[in-house]
Design an enzyme around this catalytic site. Structure first.
Site, short mmCIF file in Angstrom:
data_model
loop_
_atom_site.label_atom_id
_atom_site.label_comp_id
_atom_site.label_asym_id
_atom_site.label_seq_id
_atom_site.Cartn_x
_atom_site.Cartn_y
_atom_site.Cartn_z
N HIS A 24 64.64 89.91 22.24
CA HIS A 24 63.47 89.06 22.44
C HIS A 24 63.44 88.02 21.32
O HIS A 24 63.71 88.34 20.16
CB HIS A 24 62.20 89.92 22.42
CG HIS A 24 60.94 89.13 22.34
ND1 HIS A 24 60.64 88.15 23.26
CD2 HIS A 24 59.91 89.14 21.45
CE1 HIS A 24 59.47 87.60 22.94
NE2 HIS A 24 59.02 88.18 21.85
N ASN A 63 59.09 81.19 21.34
CA ASN A 63 58.82 82.49 21.96
C ASN A 63 58.14 82.27 23.31
O ASN A 63 56.98 81.84 23.35
CB ASN A 63 57.93 83.31 21.01
CG ASN A 63 57.62 84.70 21.54
OD1 ASN A 63 57.89 85.01 22.71
ND2 ASN A 63 57.04 85.54 20.70
N CYS A 112 55.52 90.74 25.42
CA CYS A 112 56.90 90.29 25.22
C CYS A 112 57.94 91.28 25.72
O CYS A 112 59.12 90.95 25.86
CB CYS A 112 57.14 89.97 23.75
SG CYS A 112 56.07 88.65 23.19
O1 UT7 Z 1 56.58 88.19 20.30
C1 UT7 Z 1 55.60 89.10 19.97
C2 UT7 Z 1 55.81 89.63 18.63
N1 UT7 Z 1 55.54 88.64 17.63
C3 UT7 Z 1 56.27 88.59 16.58
O2 UT7 Z 1 57.21 89.33 16.48
C4 UT7 Z 1 55.87 87.66 15.46
C5 UT7 Z 1 55.84 88.42 14.15
N2 UT7 Z 1 55.45 87.67 12.98
C6 UT7 Z 1 56.09 86.58 12.52
O3 UT7 Z 1 57.02 86.08 13.12
C7 UT7 Z 1 55.67 86.03 11.16
O4 UT7 Z 1 54.78 86.94 10.56
C8 UT7 Z 1 55.01 84.63 11.23
C9 UT7 Z 1 56.05 83.57 11.58
C10 UT7 Z 1 53.88 84.62 12.23
C11 UT7 Z 1 54.46 84.27 9.84
O5 UT7 Z 1 55.51 84.33 8.87
P1 UT7 Z 1 55.26 85.09 7.50
O6 UT7 Z 1 56.51 84.97 6.71
O7 UT7 Z 1 54.79 86.48 7.83
O8 UT7 Z 1 54.17 84.20 6.83
P2 UT7 Z 1 52.76 84.65 6.26
O9 UT7 Z 1 51.83 84.93 7.40
O10 UT7 Z 1 52.93 85.68 5.21
O11 UT7 Z 1 52.34 83.33 5.56
C12 UT7 Z 1 52.97 82.86 4.36
C13 UT7 Z 1 52.28 81.59 3.93
C14 UT7 Z 1 50.76 81.71 3.91
O12 UT7 Z 1 50.28 80.91 2.84
P3 UT7 Z 1 49.79 81.61 1.48
O13 UT7 Z 1 48.72 82.57 1.86
O14 UT7 Z 1 51.02 82.29 0.94
O15 UT7 Z 1 49.32 80.46 0.67
C15 UT7 Z 1 50.34 81.06 5.20
O16 UT7 Z 1 49.05 80.51 5.16
O17 UT7 Z 1 52.58 80.54 4.87
C16 UT7 Z 1 51.37 79.97 5.33
N3 UT7 Z 1 51.57 79.54 6.72
C17 UT7 Z 1 52.05 78.34 7.04
N4 UT7 Z 1 52.45 77.30 6.29
C18 UT7 Z 1 52.91 76.21 6.94
C19 UT7 Z 1 51.34 80.24 7.84
N5 UT7 Z 1 51.66 79.51 8.92
C20 UT7 Z 1 52.10 78.32 8.44
C21 UT7 Z 1 52.59 77.15 9.05
N6 UT7 Z 1 52.97 76.13 8.28
N7 UT7 Z 1 52.69 77.04 10.40
#
Ligand code: UT7
Length: 329
Positions: free
Chosen positions: A256, A286, A116
């Protein structure tokens, strides 16, 4: 005597027509529009559906438009750099394929891989070629067909990415506006959190790598999120300080586009009002190396000569940084 610097003298972009909406993703994986919008800021992303077309197709559309709008002849281009992690193939390089399609015959070309942050790394490289005095017209592309490496069975990543391409023309100038400074960093401490495991020399393609889905992008979002916020806000502060600028001097912050919460946190940590931050993640998601040039493309009509911009990115590796420039037209 005035110092020769490199200036962006044109920008163009291309996004495919097809819009993959959150509602459509709801039918593919266990997710919902509300979660995606509140956790990422994304409503839709563009997808290049045509399986016969790779990243070079999108880059060609962007560069073709760039040549036309800047009245530049293909034969006058000296160098083409394409930042991408989704090249058409391992080799020849995508920049080479783009040059071939457009009749750019007097340039040398290469791809640059920094995920990225690829566009910022390529911009800095192109800038230095121009400043060397040996290169008068350099094209820097950021392009990725992320849909080819996204696992549409993984709800934590498939909601994030889209396809697109952006390109800028760099030319030398003795005037004051152009690329002023860049702080770029790499640290493979992040290699376990964001990568595509197979397909390289370490894990060449095999039935096993395909069956274990190792040809798809993998991300552990939480550590990447934290590193992205501290990496980008740190680089922005450092480049401001090094150039004796305050946030009030800056017209636009161009981050980004990975997650609206990351963008807002970076703006908050750099004490930067969100009204002066370019955000188009809601419509493109993204697009990896393409996010920053696509922002410049979307905002081009609002930019004025002398506007001070800070571009900042964070990506797989990790790679990150910030570039300070003043708009030249
Ligand atoms: O460009 C390169 C660099 N990349 C980035 O900068 C991306 C960095 N990371 C992120 O943007 C975020 O970490 C994500 C968007 C990928 C995830 O968001 P988060 O707030 O960190 O969510 P999480 O992984 O902590 O997940 C929270 C909950 C989980 O459920 P439980 O374990 O709390 O029951 C996940 O399973 O949300 C769940 N979850 C979803 N639910 C509905 C994860 N993905 C989804 C989804 N829809 N698509």
């Amino acid at each position: 005597m005035a110092k020769m610097i490199a200036a962006i003298t044109g920008v163009a972009g291309y996004v495919p027509e097809y819009r993959l909406t959150n509602q459509e993703l709801e039918k593919i994986v266990d997710t919902n529009d509300e979660w995606i919008r509140t956790r990422t800021g994304i409503s839709e992303r563009r997808i290049l559906k045509d399986k016969e077309k790779g990243t070079s197709f999108m880059a060609v559309q962007a560069v073709k438009d760039l040549l036309e709008k800047t009245n530049t002849l293909a034969q006058d281009i000296d160098l083409v750099i394409c930042a991408t992690v989704t090249p058409d193939m391992h080799f020849p390089d995508t920049a080479n394929l783009v040059a071939y399609e457009l009749g750019i015959k007097n340039a040398f070309t290469y791809d640059l891989s920094a995920a990225c942050s690829g566009f910022l790394f390529a911009l800095e490289t192109g800038r230095r070629f121009v400043e060397s005095g040996g290169y008068k017209k350099v094209i820097v592309i950021g392009a990725d067909k992320m849909s080819t490496i996204v696992d549409y069975e993984d709800r934590t990543t498939c909601i994030l990415f889209g396809d697109g391409a952006g390109a800028v023309l760099l030319e030398p100038t003795l005037k004051e506006n152009g690329i002023k400074d860049a702080i770029l960093k790499s640290d493979a401490v992040g290699k376990d959190f964001l990568h595509m495991k197979a397909g390289g020399s370490l894990r060449p393609p095999s039935i096993e790598t395909v069956m274990s889905r190792e040809h798809f992008l993998y991300q552990n979002g939480k550590p990447v999120f934290k590193a992205a916020v501290s990496g980008m806000s740190g680089a922005v502060k450092e480049v401001l300080q090094r150039n004796e600028l305050t946030k009030d001097d800056i017209t636009w912050l161009v981050p980004h586009q990975a997650n609206i919460r990351i963008i807002e946190s970076v703006a908050h940590m750099a004490d930067f009002p969100i009204e002066r931050v370019m955000v188009n993640i809601q419509k493109y998601g993204n697009t990896t190396a393409a996010t920053i040039p696509l922002c410049l493309w979307d905002w081009e009509s609002q930019l004025k000569r002398g506007d001070k911009l800070i571009l900042t990115a964070f990506g797989g590796g990790y790679t990150w940084g910030a570039t300070y420039l003043t708009w030249a037209y």
